[in-house]
Motif scaffolding. Structure first.
Motif, PDB file in Angstrom:
ATOM      1  N   CYS A 127      -8.843   2.021  -3.305  1.00  0.00           N
ATOM      2  CA  CYS A 127     -10.279   2.273  -3.086  1.00  0.00           C
ATOM      3  C   CYS A 127     -10.525   3.709  -2.656  1.00  0.00           C
ATOM      4  CB  CYS A 127     -10.828   1.294  -2.040  1.00  0.00           C
ATOM      5  SG  CYS A 127     -10.884  -0.431  -2.590  1.00  0.00           S
ATOM      6  N   ARG A 128      -9.697   4.210  -1.778  1.00  0.00           N
ATOM      7  CA  ARG A 128      -9.894   5.597  -1.329  1.00  0.00           C
ATOM      8  C   ARG A 128      -9.544   6.582  -2.435  1.00  0.00           C
ATOM      9  NH1 ARG A 128     -11.102   5.778   3.919  1.00  0.00           N
ATOM     10  NH2 ARG A 128     -10.565   3.993   5.226  1.00  0.00           N
ATOM     11  N   LEU A 184     -14.826   0.050   4.880  1.00  0.00           N
ATOM     12  CA  LEU A 184     -15.176   1.039   3.844  1.00  0.00           C
ATOM     13  C   LEU A 184     -16.685   1.243   3.770  1.00  0.00           C
ATOM     14  CD1 LEU A 184     -12.708   0.010   0.993  1.00  0.00           C
ATOM     15  CD2 LEU A 184     -12.421   1.772   2.737  1.00  0.00           C
ATOM     16  N   CYS A 228     -12.715  -2.433  -5.465  1.00  0.00           N
ATOM     17  CA  CYS A 228     -12.831  -1.239  -6.305  1.00  0.00           C
ATOM     18  C   CYS A 228     -14.134  -1.247  -7.103  1.00  0.00           C
ATOM     19  CB  CYS A 228     -11.619  -1.110  -7.222  1.00  0.00           C
ATOM     20  SG  CYS A 228     -11.496  -2.419  -8.452  1.00  0.00           S
ATOM     21  N   ALA A 230       0.807  -1.222   0.000  1.00  0.00           N
ATOM     22  CA  ALA A 230       0.000   0.000   0.000  1.00  0.00           C
ATOM     23  C   ALA A 230       0.838   1.267   0.000  1.00  0.00           C
ATOM     24  CB  ALA A 230      -0.939   0.020   1.203  1.00  0.00           C
ATOM     25  N   SER A 244      -8.217  -4.593  -4.598  1.00  0.00           N
ATOM     26  CA  SER A 244      -8.911  -4.563  -3.312  1.00  0.00           C
ATOM     27  C   SER A 244      -8.081  -3.831  -2.275  1.00  0.00           C
ATOM     28  CB  SER A 244      -9.206  -5.994  -2.843  1.00  0.00           C
ATOM     29  OG  SER A 244     -10.153  -6.626  -3.676  1.00  0.00           O
ATOM     30  N   ASP A 245      -7.062  -3.126  -2.724  1.00  0.00           N
ATOM     31  CA  ASP A 245      -6.206  -2.381  -1.818  1.00  0.00           C
ATOM     32  C   ASP A 245      -6.926  -1.138  -1.300  1.00  0.00           C
ATOM     33  OD1 ASP A 245      -3.164  -2.144  -0.969  1.00  0.00           O
ATOM     34  OD2 ASP A 245      -3.917  -0.143  -1.430  1.00  0.00           O
ATOM     35  N   GLU A 246      -6.749  -0.851  -0.022  1.00  0.00           N
ATOM     36  CA  GLU A 246      -7.423   0.292   0.604  1.00  0.00           C
ATOM     37  C   GLU A 246      -7.001   1.607  -0.026  1.00  0.00           C
ATOM     38  OE1 GLU A 246      -8.081   2.286   5.043  1.00  0.00           O
ATOM     39  OE2 GLU A 246      -6.813   0.514   4.777  1.00  0.00           O
ATOM     40  N   THR A 247      -5.723   1.744  -0.355  1.00  0.00           N
ATOM     41  CA  THR A 247      -5.243   2.994  -0.961  1.00  0.00           C
ATOM     42  C   THR A 247      -5.930   3.257  -2.288  1.00  0.00           C
ATOM     43  OG1 THR A 247      -3.093   2.632   0.080  1.00  0.00           O
ATOM     44  CG2 THR A 247      -3.190   4.215  -1.731  1.00  0.00           C
ATOM     45  N   LEU A 285     -11.782  -5.236   5.399  1.00  0.00           N
ATOM     46  CA  LEU A 285     -11.665  -3.930   4.741  1.00  0.00           C
ATOM     47  C   LEU A 285     -12.991  -3.533   4.094  1.00  0.00           C
ATOM     48  CD1 LEU A 285      -9.960  -1.534   3.846  1.00  0.00           C
ATOM     49  CD2 LEU A 285      -9.212  -2.888   1.864  1.00  0.00           C
ATOM     50  N   ARG A 286     -13.711  -4.505   3.560  1.00  0.00           N
ATOM     51  CA  ARG A 286     -15.028  -4.205   2.970  1.00  0.00           C
ATOM     52  C   ARG A 286     -15.962  -3.623   4.033  1.00  0.00           C
ATOM     53  NH1 ARG A 286     -17.489  -6.927  -1.380  1.00  0.00           N
ATOM     54  NH2 ARG A 286     -15.889  -8.559  -1.155  1.00  0.00           N
TER      55      ARG A 286
END
Length: 426
Positions: free
Chosen positions: A237-238, A136, A260, A68, A232-235, A132-133
């Motif tokens: 997605c944001r 978010l 995503c 990330a 599916s990485d948080e970075t 993480l899902r």
């Protein structure tokens, strides 16, 4: 893990550091090595980006990267850890390592000497994705109210995909067939592996900042769960949620569902489906326009026919078929009523004329002229300076009074010689 600050070596009064009393490089290196040695053994998670196992050597060199962030760590281990791993370790594998950091004073570098490597299993990866899902979703990044509509006909489409990939060919060919005038801004990035997330985020920011790009497509073909991990990485997605330009996610095939897809404004089942969603089909739109024109012409003809029938119905009514007939009928009535009114007026005038004649005859009979004609006379006393006055009494005419006697054919002037009052003897 980090060492507590209380355990950090503190310079004593004898070893105080200043411009007049600087530390030599060996002292600094020794202090850093002592500081890092206090950290002890730690567990580290990351993604292998490089494996170097030289034949005949007792040390394997690896590079462990944070998926990330743009950060990496040098790792050394026994080659047996890589050869004897229950799951083959390759570049891009997610692993958890146990080892101790070492600072090499001679080179001034830090390396992690590991004694255990555990590949991260599919089940654990899916569990982390599910956590993480939930995070978010709790923050509202999946809220349908935040989804932006796609433009009907974008001037420029941004495309982020792998270089010379099937996804790129599918999107460009299908979109070109549907709308030949469409223009693409293509950004080729890694779509799997440890560098994919950083490259995709950078390309996404670049296209989002371009004022000509009206929609961004993130496309990749199918693959394993590990291959699709960057999406599916948080970075990432944001970064998608922060975009001001609508984003279409077309990752993998229909069963694949990276995070995503949930953050993007539109989820496409495949890259081909993304091309169909982004640009309209020129042939279909022309057919639709032709259909609308035909429907509009038919509706106009039906309206004209309906109004023509309404006019024909109105014209067929007697009042409009022969509008003068009603006037003529009324004219006959008016003529008849006028004649009746004239007859009534004449009859009334005749009756009133007869009555007038009768009254005139009676008035003539009763008038002074008729009385005078029968031998009567009207005697008036003549007074100087005034009109004659009718003599009503003998007392009003003493002897010598001048009088005017009016008879049927004229009048005479006389003087009173005397008087003879009724009831007196002569």
């Amino acid at each position: 893990m980090t060492a507590p600050e209380s355990q950090a070596p503190r310079p004593s009064a004898q070893t105080s550091n200043s411009a007049e009393n600087p530390w030599p490089v060996r002292s600094v290196s020794t202090k850093v090595a002592a500081w890092i040695d206090r950290l002890g053994s730690i567990w580290v998670e990351g993604q292998i980006t490089q494996i170097n196992v030289r034949p005949g050597t007792r040390t394997a060199f690896l590079v462990l990267r944070d998926p990330a962030a743009d950060m990496s760590l040098s790792v050394t281990c026994s080659p047996n850890l890589i050869r004897d791993s229950p799951v083959p370790l390759t570049e891009g594998s997610r692993v958890v390592m146990f080892g101790k950091l070492s600072f090499y004073t001679g080179r001034g570098s830090v390396s992690l000497r590991v004694t255990e490597i555990r590949p991260v299993g599919i089940g654990e990866l899916l569990a982390r994705i599910e956590r993480l899902r939930g995070l978010l979703a709790a923050e509202g990044l999946f809220d349908p109210r935040l989804k932006r509509p796609l433009p009907f006909l974008p001037r420029t489409v941004g495309l982020i995909t792998g270089r010379a990939s099937a996804a790129e060919r599918d999107v460009l060919s299908v979109a070109g067939q549907r709308w030949p005038a469409v223009h693409f801004e293509v950004r080729n990035t890694a779509v799997q592996g440890p560098t994919a997330t950083a490259q995709i985020v950078a390309a996404l920011a670049e296209l989002d900042a371009d004022p000509h790009v009206e929609v961004i497509v993130l496309a990749r073909g199918g693959g394993s769960v590990e291959d699709l991990l960057p999406f599916s990485d948080e970075t990432l997605c944001r970064a998608i949620a922060a975009c001001t330009t609508p984003v279409v996610s077309a990752i993998g095939h229909e069963p694949d569902s990276p995070l995503c897809d949930l953050v993007a404004d539109v989820r496409a089942a495949t890259p081909t489906d993304a091309a169909k969603r982004v640009v309209p089909d020129a042939v279909a739109e022309q057919a639709l326009v032709a259909e609308y024109r035909a429907r509009g012409a038919a509706a106009l003809r039906n309206w004209v026919s309906r109004e023509a029938r309404s006019l024909a119905d109105l014209r067929s009514r007697p009042v409009l078929a022969d509008p003068l007939a009603a006037v003529e009928r009324r004219a006959e009535d008016v003529t008849r009523l006028r004649e009746a009114a004239l007859r009534d007026i004449r009859r009334l005038l005749d009756g009133q004329g007869t009555t007038l004649e009768h009254l005139s005859a009676r008035l003539t009979t009763l008038g002074p002229a008729a009385t005078l004609a029968r031998g009567y006379a009207v005697v008036q006393r003549v007074v100087a300076g005034s009109d004659p006055e009718v003599l009503r009494s003998v007392d009003d005419a003493p002897p010598g009074t001048q009088v005017r006697v009016r008879v049927a054919d004229g009048a005479v002037i006389a003087a009173v010689m005397g008087r003879d009052k009724a009831g007196e003897q002569k």
